[in-house]
Design a protein around this motif. Sequence first.
Motif, mmCIF file in Angstrom:
data_model
loop_
_atom_site.group_PDB
_atom_site.id
_atom_site.type_symbol
_atom_site.label_atom_id
_atom_site.label_comp_id
_atom_site.label_asym_id
_atom_site.label_seq_id
_atom_site.Cartn_x
_atom_site.Cartn_y
_atom_site.Cartn_z
ATOM 1 N N VAL A 1 0.862 -1.183 0.000
ATOM 2 C CA VAL A 1 0.000 0.000 0.000
ATOM 3 C C VAL A 1 0.896 1.230 0.000
ATOM 4 N N ASP A 2 0.517 2.212 -0.768
ATOM 5 C CA ASP A 2 1.257 3.475 -0.812
ATOM 6 C C ASP A 2 1.206 4.143 0.562
ATOM 7 N N SER A 3 2.313 4.713 0.969
ATOM 8 C CA SER A 3 2.380 5.334 2.295
ATOM 9 C C SER A 3 1.422 6.516 2.430
ATOM 10 N N ALA A 4 1.152 7.236 1.355
ATOM 11 C CA ALA A 4 0.197 8.347 1.417
ATOM 12 C C ALA A 4 -1.219 7.835 1.694
ATOM 13 N N THR A 5 -1.550 6.673 1.166
ATOM 14 C CA THR A 5 -2.862 6.055 1.417
ATOM 15 C C THR A 5 -2.975 5.656 2.878
ATOM 16 N N ALA A 6 -1.899 5.085 3.420
ATOM 17 C CA ALA A 6 -1.887 4.694 4.830
ATOM 18 C C ALA A 6 -2.029 5.922 5.726
ATOM 19 N N LYS A 7 -1.337 6.988 5.384
ATOM 20 C CA LYS A 7 -1.406 8.217 6.169
ATOM 21 C C LYS A 7 -2.827 8.769 6.172
ATOM 22 N N LEU A 8 -3.465 8.799 5.014
ATOM 23 C CA LEU A 8 -4.832 9.318 4.921
ATOM 24 C C LEU A 8 -5.794 8.466 5.748
ATOM 25 N N ALA A 9 -5.627 7.151 5.693
ATOM 26 C CA ALA A 9 -6.475 6.267 6.492
ATOM 27 C C ALA A 9 -6.265 6.512 7.984
ATOM 28 N N PHE A 10 -5.028 6.736 8.386
ATOM 29 C CA PHE A 10 -4.724 7.013 9.792
ATOM 30 C C PHE A 10 -5.345 8.346 10.225
ATOM 31 N N ILE A 11 -5.273 9.347 9.366
ATOM 32 C CA ILE A 11 -5.884 10.648 9.669
ATOM 33 C C ILE A 11 -7.390 10.488 9.863
ATOM 34 N N ARG A 12 -8.032 9.750 8.981
ATOM 35 C CA ARG A 12 -9.485 9.531 9.104
ATOM 36 C C ARG A 12 -9.840 8.837 10.416
ATOM 37 N N ALA A 13 -9.040 7.846 10.786
ATOM 38 C CA ALA A 13 -9.286 7.144 12.050
ATOM 39 C C ALA A 13 -9.095 8.075 13.240
ATOM 40 N N ALA A 14 -8.067 8.911 13.189
ATOM 41 C CA ALA A 14 -7.816 9.866 14.279
ATOM 42 C C ALA A 14 -8.951 10.887 14.379
ATOM 43 N N GLU A 15 -9.453 11.331 13.236
ATOM 44 C CA GLU A 15 -10.593 12.258 13.243
ATOM 45 C C GLU A 15 -11.809 11.581 13.873
ATOM 46 N N GLU A 16 -12.085 10.361 13.464
ATOM 47 C CA GLU A 16 -13.234 9.622 14.006
ATOM 48 C C GLU A 16 -13.100 9.412 15.509
ATOM 49 N N ALA A 17 -11.878 9.146 15.976
ATOM 50 C CA ALA A 17 -11.648 8.918 17.408
ATOM 51 C C ALA A 17 -11.589 10.227 18.197
ATOM 52 N N GLY A 18 -11.549 11.366 17.490
ATOM 53 C CA GLY A 18 -11.513 12.653 18.170
ATOM 54 C C GLY A 18 -10.169 12.999 18.773
#
Length: 80
Positions: free
Chosen positions: A59-76
């Motif tokens: 997986v491209d590292s930029a894709t992983a970063k975006l997924a991590f950002i989304r999870a962090a946003e969801e977790a607040g």
Amino acid sequence: MSSDLWDKPIELMIDSDHFRSVGNSRDAVAYLMSSWPTKGGKSFSAARRACLGAIDGKVDSATAKLAFIRAAEEAGILRP
């Protein structure tokens, strides 16, 4: 081992005056598995899969970063 350093670290809020910086998929997986405030959920699972995929070079590292950002946003916990 592929290099998957993110272009800019993601800042997470640990509490009101403590922060954590995550700068690659390996650190992201470690944080997801050991310190994440809520386990489970679509964004959490997607981030874990994407970051593990980035570590394996699938997986491209930029894709992983975006997924991590989304999870962090969801977790607040994403630092604004």
